[in-house]
Design an enzyme around this catalytic site. Sequence first.
Site, PDB file in Angstrom:
ATOM      1  N   HIS A  20      16.657   8.756   5.449  1.00  0.00           N
ATOM      2  CA  HIS A  20      15.924   9.166   4.228  1.00  0.00           C
ATOM      3  C   HIS A  20      16.710  10.284   3.560  1.00  0.00           C
ATOM      4  O   HIS A  20      16.537  11.469   3.873  1.00  0.00           O
ATOM      5  CB  HIS A  20      14.510   9.619   4.626  1.00  0.00           C
ATOM      6  CG  HIS A  20      13.623   9.948   3.466  1.00  0.00           C
ATOM      7  ND1 HIS A  20      12.248   9.889   3.542  1.00  0.00           N
ATOM      8  CD2 HIS A  20      13.897  10.351   2.200  1.00  0.00           C
ATOM      9  CE1 HIS A  20      11.719  10.244   2.381  1.00  0.00           C
ATOM     10  NE2 HIS A  20      12.721  10.537   1.547  1.00  0.00           N
ATOM     11  N   HIS A 200       8.238   5.304  -0.414  1.00  0.00           N
ATOM     12  CA  HIS A 200       7.657   6.622  -0.188  1.00  0.00           C
ATOM     13  C   HIS A 200       6.139   6.448  -0.264  1.00  0.00           C
ATOM     14  O   HIS A 200       5.628   5.899  -1.252  1.00  0.00           O
ATOM     15  CB  HIS A 200       8.080   7.606  -1.277  1.00  0.00           C
ATOM     16  CG  HIS A 200       9.472   8.144  -1.123  1.00  0.00           C
ATOM     17  ND1 HIS A 200      10.578   7.344  -1.018  1.00  0.00           N
ATOM     18  CD2 HIS A 200       9.926   9.434  -1.044  1.00  0.00           C
ATOM     19  CE1 HIS A 200      11.650   8.116  -0.891  1.00  0.00           C
ATOM     20  NE2 HIS A 200      11.286   9.378  -0.915  1.00  0.00           N
ATOM     21  N   GLU A 203       3.245  10.994   1.166  1.00  0.00           N
ATOM     22  CA  GLU A 203       3.947  12.288   1.123  1.00  0.00           C
ATOM     23  C   GLU A 203       2.921  13.305   0.606  1.00  0.00           C
ATOM     24  O   GLU A 203       2.560  14.237   1.303  1.00  0.00           O
ATOM     25  CB  GLU A 203       5.164  12.204   0.190  1.00  0.00           C
ATOM     26  CG  GLU A 203       5.931  13.517   0.042  1.00  0.00           C
ATOM     27  CD  GLU A 203       7.118  13.422  -0.940  1.00  0.00           C
ATOM     28  OE1 GLU A 203       7.211  12.417  -1.681  1.00  0.00           O
ATOM     29  OE2 GLU A 203       7.934  14.365  -0.964  1.00  0.00           O
ATOM     30  N   ASP A 281      16.054  14.295   3.222  1.00  0.00           N
ATOM     31  CA  ASP A 281      15.464  14.015   1.903  1.00  0.00           C
ATOM     32  C   ASP A 281      16.389  14.444   0.757  1.00  0.00           C
ATOM     33  O   ASP A 281      17.170  13.630   0.266  1.00  0.00           O
ATOM     34  CB  ASP A 281      14.084  14.671   1.787  1.00  0.00           C
ATOM     35  CG  ASP A 281      13.171  13.993   0.762  1.00  0.00           C
ATOM     36  OD1 ASP A 281      13.573  12.957   0.206  1.00  0.00           O
ATOM     37  OD2 ASP A 281      12.058  14.496   0.530  1.00  0.00           O
ATOM     38  N   ASP A 282      16.295  15.699   0.318  1.00  0.00           N
ATOM     39  CA  ASP A 282      17.138  16.235  -0.769  1.00  0.00           C
ATOM     40  C   ASP A 282      17.736  17.560  -0.299  1.00  0.00           C
ATOM     41  O   ASP A 282      17.310  18.636  -0.741  1.00  0.00           O
ATOM     42  CB  ASP A 282      16.289  16.457  -2.032  1.00  0.00           C
ATOM     43  CG  ASP A 282      15.601  15.181  -2.483  1.00  0.00           C
ATOM     44  OD1 ASP A 282      16.272  14.308  -3.041  1.00  0.00           O
ATOM     45  OD2 ASP A 282      14.383  15.059  -2.242  1.00  0.00           O
TER      46      ASP A 282
HETATM   47  N1  ADE Z   1      12.921  11.619  -5.177  1.00  0.00           N
HETATM   48  C1  ADE Z   1      13.738  12.481  -4.574  1.00  0.00           C
HETATM   49  N2  ADE Z   1      13.096  13.131  -3.585  1.00  0.00           N
HETATM   50  C2  ADE Z   1      11.835  12.645  -3.560  1.00  0.00           C
HETATM   51  C3  ADE Z   1      10.705  12.891  -2.765  1.00  0.00           C
HETATM   52  N3  ADE Z   1      10.687  13.788  -1.776  1.00  0.00           N
HETATM   53  N4  ADE Z   1       9.564  12.208  -3.042  1.00  0.00           N
HETATM   54  C4  ADE Z   1       9.536  11.324  -4.028  1.00  0.00           C
HETATM   55  N5  ADE Z   1      10.587  11.042  -4.809  1.00  0.00           N
HETATM   56  C5  ADE Z   1      11.728  11.698  -4.570  1.00  0.00           C
HETATM   57 ZN    ZN Z   2      12.489  11.056  -0.413  1.00  0.00          ZN
END
Ligand code: ADE
Ligand code: ZN
Length: 333
Positions: A20, A200, A203, A281-282
């Site tokens: 992810h 996703h 969340e 994730d990011d």
């Molecule tokens: N796009 C990038 N990161 C995300 C996340 N955590 N949840 C949903 N969309 C995303």
């Molecule tokens: Zn994500």
Amino acid sequence: MSNIDNVVNFIKKTPKSELHLHIEGSLEPELMFKLSKRNKIEIPFKSVEEIKSAYNFSNLDSFLKIYYEGSNVLITEEDFFDLTWEYILRCKKDNIVHTEIFFDPQSHTTRGIDFNVVISGIYKALTKANSEFGITSKIIMCFLRHLDEELCFDVLKYAINHKDKIIGVGLDSSEKGNPPKKFKRLFEEAIKEGFLTVAHAGEEGPPEYIWDSLNLLKVKRIDHGVQCLKDEKLVEKLKEKNIPLTVCPLSNIKLCVFDKLENHNLKKMLDKGLRVMVNSDDPAYFGGYLNTNLIETSKALNLNLEEVKILIRNSFKSSFLDENSKNNWLNKI
Ligand code: ADE
Ligand code: ZN
């Protein structure tokens, strides 16, 4: 050596996989600044420090606004190559041997960037990663769920031309108010075309979105899924079907899903026998790549070596690698 030192050493030296990771979310402020200059694209920040200090989020939507703004500096194939290559160098550092990355074509095509430019830059970097470091990868194309389903069909058409490079499709962006059922027809079509599906779900959104991702979108994995513990029947279903949940602890803290890492529910999910693993994730926005996520989470939740091993093994088991490759890595852990 203390228990936690053992765990940290194990995390650092063990081969790992990541399932992810949004490639646009690995855009470090330094590269964002460099590309804004190279492409003469205005960004609302004067320095790298100013970019970093803007990274305070109150929820998913407050992050997405900055994340899409950041993506605006990505224009050429070289930019997408550089972005992906920087992430690959992080993989090498963290001993990630296999990675399955998301990309968001609609955040680029809506700015007039050619789909082929995006996929070529990413793919060339991943090919180089394999030939230089032996790192394997898969690419998953995400649809932006805040957009209409009809627009997503257009981007699916592009993906069909790149089936040799794209293994699956996913669903990301603003979750609340954009339920999986909005994309039922799109996912049916993607499956008909031979793509694997993930989404996703849970969340920030309710357990119902996880149910619908399973039943309507036929997903192989749920991305995040941390809201599942609110629904006992859902937990039973996820266990019965062995559905992987790609949890991202530091992301959940930065986006205020949990108030602090000590209160994250990953350990509870593990204790219930759910197939969870840790992901970043990011990472450029959330304060750490995979090893940092694993180490910080192990410290905050007091995970022991056995639990960390389960997380790392779950990641390989849940990957889209073929069975031989999976077993090859699993035998090494
Ligand atoms: N796009 C990038 N990161 C995300 C996340 N955590 N949840 C949903 N969309 C995303
Ligand atoms: Zn994500």
